[in-house]
Design a protein around this motif. Sequence first.
Motif, PDB file in Angstrom:
ATOM      1  N   PHE A 153     -11.932  17.717 -12.172  1.00 42.87           N
ATOM      2  CA  PHE A 153     -10.903  16.784 -12.617  1.00 42.87           C
ATOM      3  C   PHE A 153      -9.549  17.319 -12.148  1.00 42.87           C
ATOM      4  O   PHE A 153      -9.193  18.458 -12.451  1.00 42.87           O
ATOM      5  N   TYR A 154      -8.822  16.485 -11.389  1.00 42.57           N
ATOM      6  CA  TYR A 154      -7.575  16.924 -10.772  1.00 42.57           C
ATOM      7  C   TYR A 154      -6.411  16.024 -11.166  1.00 42.57           C
ATOM      8  O   TYR A 154      -6.595  14.864 -11.562  1.00 42.57           O
ATOM      9  N   TYR A 155      -5.220  16.607 -10.992  1.00 45.15           N
ATOM     10  CA  TYR A 155      -3.996  15.821 -11.129  1.00 45.15           C
ATOM     11  C   TYR A 155      -3.144  16.045  -9.886  1.00 45.15           C
ATOM     12  O   TYR A 155      -2.934  17.181  -9.456  1.00 45.15           O
ATOM     13  N   TYR A 156      -2.677  14.960  -9.308  1.00 43.71           N
ATOM     14  CA  TYR A 156      -1.902  14.997  -8.063  1.00 43.71           C
ATOM     15  C   TYR A 156      -0.444  14.677  -8.374  1.00 43.71           C
ATOM     16  O   TYR A 156      -0.131  13.639  -8.935  1.00 43.71           O
ATOM     17  N   HIS A 157       0.451  15.601  -7.967  1.00 44.97           N
ATOM     18  CA  HIS A 157       1.891  15.399  -8.145  1.00 44.97           C
ATOM     19  C   HIS A 157       2.474  14.952  -6.800  1.00 44.97           C
ATOM     20  O   HIS A 157       2.852  15.800  -5.988  1.00 44.97           O
ATOM     21  N   PRO A 158       2.544  13.692  -6.524  1.00 41.90           N
ATOM     22  CA  PRO A 158       3.008  13.269  -5.188  1.00 41.90           C
ATOM     23  C   PRO A 158       4.456  13.650  -4.910  1.00 41.90           C
ATOM     24  O   PRO A 158       4.843  13.815  -3.759  1.00 41.90           O
ATOM     25  N   LYS A 159       5.279  13.819  -5.950  1.00 44.36           N
ATOM     26  CA  LYS A 159       6.673  14.204  -5.729  1.00 44.36           C
ATOM     27  C   LYS A 159       6.776  15.612  -5.159  1.00 44.36           C
ATOM     28  O   LYS A 159       7.759  15.956  -4.506  1.00 44.36           O
ATOM     29  N   ASP A 160       5.763  16.449  -5.420  1.00 40.92           N
ATOM     30  CA  ASP A 160       5.778  17.828  -4.923  1.00 40.92           C
ATOM     31  C   ASP A 160       5.121  17.954  -3.558  1.00 40.92           C
ATOM     32  O   ASP A 160       5.034  19.047  -3.020  1.00 40.92           O
ATOM     33  N   SER A 161       4.652  16.834  -3.013  1.00 42.79           N
ATOM     34  CA  SER A 161       3.929  16.886  -1.750  1.00 42.79           C
ATOM     35  C   SER A 161       4.904  16.949  -0.591  1.00 42.79           C
ATOM     36  O   SER A 161       5.884  16.222  -0.537  1.00 42.79           O
ATOM     37  N   ASP A 162       4.610  17.842   0.361  1.00 45.95           N
ATOM     38  CA  ASP A 162       5.407  17.989   1.567  1.00 45.95           C
ATOM     39  C   ASP A 162       4.437  18.026   2.736  1.00 45.95           C
ATOM     40  O   ASP A 162       3.836  19.044   3.035  1.00 45.95           O
ATOM     41  N   ASP A 163       4.314  16.888   3.427  1.00 43.87           N
ATOM     42  CA  ASP A 163       3.323  16.791   4.495  1.00 43.87           C
ATOM     43  C   ASP A 163       3.620  17.731   5.657  1.00 43.87           C
ATOM     44  O   ASP A 163       2.727  18.114   6.399  1.00 43.87           O
ATOM     45  N   THR A 164       4.889  18.099   5.857  1.00 43.07           N
ATOM     46  CA  THR A 164       5.234  18.982   6.972  1.00 43.07           C
ATOM     47  C   THR A 164       4.661  20.379   6.778  1.00 43.07           C
ATOM     48  O   THR A 164       4.560  21.154   7.720  1.00 43.07           O
ATOM     49  N   MET A 165       4.301  20.731   5.525  1.00 48.19           N
ATOM     50  CA  MET A 165       3.703  22.041   5.287  1.00 48.19           C
ATOM     51  C   MET A 165       2.330  22.141   5.939  1.00 48.19           C
ATOM     52  O   MET A 165       1.882  23.227   6.301  1.00 48.19           O
ATOM     53  N   TYR A 166       1.674  21.026   6.129  1.00 44.34           N
ATOM     54  CA  TYR A 166       0.305  21.036   6.621  1.00 44.34           C
ATOM     55  C   TYR A 166       0.312  20.606   8.085  1.00 44.34           C
ATOM     56  O   TYR A 166      -0.090  19.505   8.429  1.00 44.34           O
ATOM     57  N   ASN A 167       0.835  21.505   8.921  1.00 45.38           N
ATOM     58  CA  ASN A 167       0.947  21.220  10.331  1.00 45.38           C
ATOM     59  C   ASN A 167       0.501  22.443  11.110  1.00 45.38           C
ATOM     60  O   ASN A 167       0.597  23.567  10.637  1.00 45.38           O
ATOM     61  N   SER A 168       0.015  22.238  12.306  1.00 45.43           N
ATOM     62  CA  SER A 168      -0.366  23.330  13.194  1.00 45.43           C
ATOM     63  C   SER A 168      -0.229  22.831  14.619  1.00 45.43           C
ATOM     64  O   SER A 168      -0.016  21.639  14.859  1.00 45.43           O
ATOM     65  N   ASN A 169      -0.360  23.730  15.580  1.00 42.54           N
ATOM     66  CA  ASN A 169      -0.135  23.403  16.978  1.00 42.54           C
ATOM     67  C   ASN A 169      -1.443  23.413  17.747  1.00 42.54           C
ATOM     68  O   ASN A 169      -2.342  24.214  17.487  1.00 42.54           O
ATOM     69  N   ALA A 174       0.828  -1.204   0.000  1.00 46.97           N
ATOM     70  CA  ALA A 174       0.000   0.000   0.000  1.00 46.97           C
ATOM     71  C   ALA A 174       0.864   1.256   0.000  1.00 46.97           C
ATOM     72  O   ALA A 174       1.845   1.353   0.740  1.00 46.97           O
ATOM     73  N   THR A 175       0.503   2.207  -0.843  1.00 47.55           N
ATOM     74  CA  THR A 175       1.142   3.524  -0.879  1.00 47.55           C
ATOM     75  C   THR A 175       0.105   4.562  -0.480  1.00 47.55           C
ATOM     76  O   THR A 175      -0.977   4.629  -1.059  1.00 47.55           O
ATOM     77  N   THR A 176       0.449   5.376   0.519  1.00 46.01           N
ATOM     78  CA  THR A 176      -0.471   6.374   1.036  1.00 46.01           C
ATOM     79  C   THR A 176      -0.288   7.697   0.303  1.00 46.01           C
ATOM     80  O   THR A 176       0.835   8.140   0.063  1.00 46.01           O
ATOM     81  N   TYR A 177      -1.405   8.331  -0.019  1.00 50.41           N
ATOM     82  CA  TYR A 177      -1.418   9.647  -0.670  1.00 50.41           C
ATOM     83  C   TYR A 177      -2.156  10.608   0.265  1.00 50.41           C
ATOM     84  O   TYR A 177      -3.379  10.775   0.144  1.00 50.41           O
ATOM     85  N   PRO A 178      -1.424  11.241   1.192  1.00 48.44           N
ATOM     86  CA  PRO A 178      -2.091  12.012   2.253  1.00 48.44           C
ATOM     87  C   PRO A 178      -2.983  13.131   1.737  1.00 48.44           C
ATOM     88  O   PRO A 178      -4.084  13.327   2.257  1.00 48.44           O
ATOM     89  N   TYR A 179      -2.526  13.871   0.742  1.00 48.37           N
ATOM     90  CA  TYR A 179      -3.278  15.037   0.305  1.00 48.37           C
ATOM     91  C   TYR A 179      -4.614  14.654  -0.318  1.00 48.37           C
ATOM     92  O   TYR A 179      -5.544  15.457  -0.367  1.00 48.37           O
ATOM     93  N   LEU A 180      -4.732  13.410  -0.784  1.00 48.72           N
ATOM     94  CA  LEU A 180      -5.987  12.964  -1.381  1.00 48.72           C
ATOM     95  C   LEU A 180      -7.110  12.858  -0.359  1.00 48.72           C
ATOM     96  O   LEU A 180      -8.281  12.754  -0.737  1.00 48.72           O
ATOM     97  N   SER A 181      -6.764  12.865   0.943  1.00 53.72           N
ATOM     98  CA  SER A 181      -7.815  12.774   1.954  1.00 53.72           C
ATOM     99  C   SER A 181      -8.717  13.995   1.942  1.00 53.72           C
ATOM    100  O   SER A 181      -9.784  13.990   2.558  1.00 53.72           O
ATOM    101  N   LEU A 182      -8.311  15.051   1.242  1.00 52.15           N
ATOM    102  CA  LEU A 182      -9.186  16.206   1.059  1.00 52.15           C
ATOM    103  C   LEU A 182     -10.395  15.862   0.207  1.00 52.15           C
ATOM    104  O   LEU A 182     -11.389  16.589   0.201  1.00 52.15           O
ATOM    105  N   PHE A 183     -10.312  14.734  -0.503  1.00 51.74           N
ATOM    106  CA  PHE A 183     -11.369  14.346  -1.449  1.00 51.74           C
ATOM    107  C   PHE A 183     -11.863  12.943  -1.087  1.00 51.74           C
ATOM    108  O   PHE A 183     -11.477  11.955  -1.704  1.00 51.74           O
ATOM    109  N   PRO A 184     -12.708  12.850  -0.061  1.00 51.78           N
ATOM    110  CA  PRO A 184     -13.139  11.521   0.385  1.00 51.78           C
ATOM    111  C   PRO A 184     -14.088  10.816  -0.569  1.00 51.78           C
ATOM    112  O   PRO A 184     -14.244   9.602  -0.494  1.00 51.78           O
ATOM    113  N   ASP A 185     -14.729  11.570  -1.461  1.00 49.25           N
ATOM    114  CA  ASP A 185     -15.740  10.976  -2.339  1.00 49.25           C
ATOM    115  C   ASP A 185     -15.295  11.145  -3.797  1.00 49.25           C
ATOM    116  O   ASP A 185     -15.398  12.236  -4.352  1.00 49.25           O
ATOM    117  N   LEU A 186     -14.801  10.082  -4.388  1.00 47.65           N
ATOM    118  CA  LEU A 186     -14.293  10.125  -5.760  1.00 47.65           C
ATOM    119  C   LEU A 186     -15.160   9.277  -6.678  1.00 47.65           C
ATOM    120  O   LEU A 186     -15.723   8.262  -6.285  1.00 47.65           O
TER     121      LEU A 186
END
Length: 837
Positions: free
Chosen positions: A609-625, A577-589
């Motif tokens: 209609f979207y295209y996801y570039h997983p190489k450009d994804s940086d999960d640390t950008m989407y963080n808060s305290n 399994a490969t996880t695509y975190p940013y895709l969780s914004l779109f639960p209904d496909l």
Amino acid sequence: MFKSFAAILALLCTLVLYGQKGDFPITHHKANIKGLDFKAYDLTFDHVGLMYAATSSGLLRYDGVYWDYIETPSATFSVLVDHHNEIYVGAMGGYGKLALTESGLKYVELGSDSLINHQFRNIYDAGDSLLFVNGDIISVYHPATNNSSVYKSPDRWTIESVIHYEGQYYITTRIATYEWNGNSYKEANLFGGSLLPIKVETRKKSTIILGYDGDLYYQSNDRLQLIDLNFEASDFMWVNDSIFVVSSRNNGSLLFNIETLEEVGQINYHTGLPDNEVQAIEVDWNHGVWFAHQFGFSRVDPNSPISCLSNQEGLQGNLITSIEHNGEVLIGTSSGLFKSMPDSVFEMKVVGKRLEDDSKKSGESNNKPILKEVKWIYKRISGITNKVNDLQIHNGILLVGSNEGLFEYDSARLKKIAREPVSHIESLPRTSEFVTVDNFKVSRFVYRNGVYTELPFGLDENVVVTAFGDRKSMVWLVGTEKLRGVGLTYQGASELAEVDFSNSFMETPTICELKEGLYFITSQGYFKYNYQKNELILDEDLSSKLGKPSQHLEDPNGGFWVFDGKLWQHVDENAEATTYPYLSLFPDLRSIHLGADGGVYFINSDNKFYYYHPKDSDDTMYNSNIFYKHLFAKSSYTPYLKQVHLDYDQNYLKAEVTQPDYLGLLKVEYQYQLEGMDEDWSDWSDNNRINLNFLPEGKYTLKVRSRDVFGRVQNIDPILLVVDPPYWQTTWFYFLEVVFFASLVLISTRLNQAKASNRFLTEGLTVLTIVIIIETLQSAAGSYVQFATSPFIDFLVNLCIALVIFPLEILLKRIIKSGKVLVKIKRPKETISKDSE
């Protein structure tokens, strides 16, 4: 002419090579508070990430999930967070700040204007003071002394802005710019005097200037350059060190690269913004750009690895499926088949030439086409005007299933194969055959030597939802009650296996052949088919690994996709399994598949209609305290405190925590533990409110933590809770009781020994002393001996306590009556005999 054509051709080849860029994804937010209209005029973010919006109905606070409404005496037009994280607000006829009072977060007025209709539309932070501007005056507020000073316009024209540039403050009116030094004004020749600046922002030696007339300028190394916008700008803001955003009142917004001054993105009605009239812009801590408009708030993420590809012109109908084939991206919709392709836009430039010019003699035209832009569009593939249901590649050939029949697409045109409607196409492995499905009918085709031949199938009496061909040359037909495996011969299909499969709601299962075997995936789990036992077995290991499949889709390029309610995963044939975190914004496909370069194409339920570039994804950008928004104790609100004392009759605490999530990506959950009472942590929940009621006296430690969709856990500083006992259970009260009772005993004893004449007073005081002491002891014993009680049990307990204390009562009576207690002491016999002698 040849050079121009070569340049255009090279540009087109480059566009085809790198593909269409697409638009930034946009998310929308709205405060649905009944009876209030929130037309926003200004936005800002505090130091912990909460958003504040100045609106026509008051002030709003937002953390990505919950909206808080803060009432103000009038409409608000500006809001600012200073370096101390204090929130200041400009309103109609006055200005103030937010303060956490006993009754909650409230607006506190700091100053007002004699003209109540004046609007304080701008606030500036000057370090030790705040500047509130309403057009006619500048009110300088000093927080340290809580005093204000008022300054009028230097030339009686409306004050447009206050500018802080290179350590100096300037005031721009409608006719001039002035250098401002306290009570003195001096006309300034800022930027060469060629413009009236109303906003100036500098970052890394690059300066952006917004002029009064709506023009935007770039200055570097003392060189001023006009930026081509094609509209009048109303505001701008830096997004990061390389990108800035420009807004307008009529044309949406643009994103520019500061190094090239080229446009890198458009945000307007055509790209998903609800309204081209932008009231305010702001940038959050994750470099997301916010837009306030009549219909609420919208957020664009320039750093997003996802691009929206459906905003280009030409696409029609509801989007159903997509596929990438021979370098082309095709989309099937409810109105046909469409192909994404670049389109060149030219403009004619007339070049004047003499009649005797050689080019005229040679027949060349003086009108030269000039390439204005190259944009991506969608072109309809002629041949289908109705719904396209499925796109499948069979032995390198793209097959199209539609309501008008079955087609082949050869990158140029559509060729019809069969007339019957097709909802699903299944290519059979290791053969040149494929089958098509449309509810009651299954058709079978073979492709040889460029010719399609329909072969007999049979078994058409049952409803078929979908079909799948496995590596054992079996075709599985999914019905409403049964799962049938059939073998194919030249004469038709013959049934080889039948398994019970309850599917009364006609759910389409995802069927996939993994390394471990054949799987049928439904919302109930992952079922593996056992060929020997002819049964479906729930794979518990795969379920624990991937989670419950709340949504599942087949990938035409291999494997399948599953969403467990939090994350999307792609599972390959090895069950990896490969996880695509940013895709969780779109639960209904509706559709999803891998692209040739490792990206992901998908269609969501919003018809995008979207295209996801997983190489450009940086999960640390989407963080808060995580932090406490407020505490509520002793009937009042307070900020976070390391230690909270609670009275015995107000032994409760309410706390609200939050972790801002404006993307909806983190899916934050919370958990708490009250040490001293709870042995374990509470269950994870998205509820961010903690209610602790009826706390017994003692000391407790409240611990709270959060967990996001990536499994990252954050702890917040604990709170020490001290519940004070009632005064009658305190040490000082016990001491007073001892002194009081000792005094009563002493007085009663003295009166009895003195044989006072007032016998009634003596006896009454004696009885009162004994009764008070006994009742106190009985109450104290009762407070330490507690049972799950009823009136009868209470009676028995009190009776037992009274019987235990009864001997003590007799002893006290003797002490008080005689002042001493007679105790018989037995002496040894030897001692007695000696005494007698």
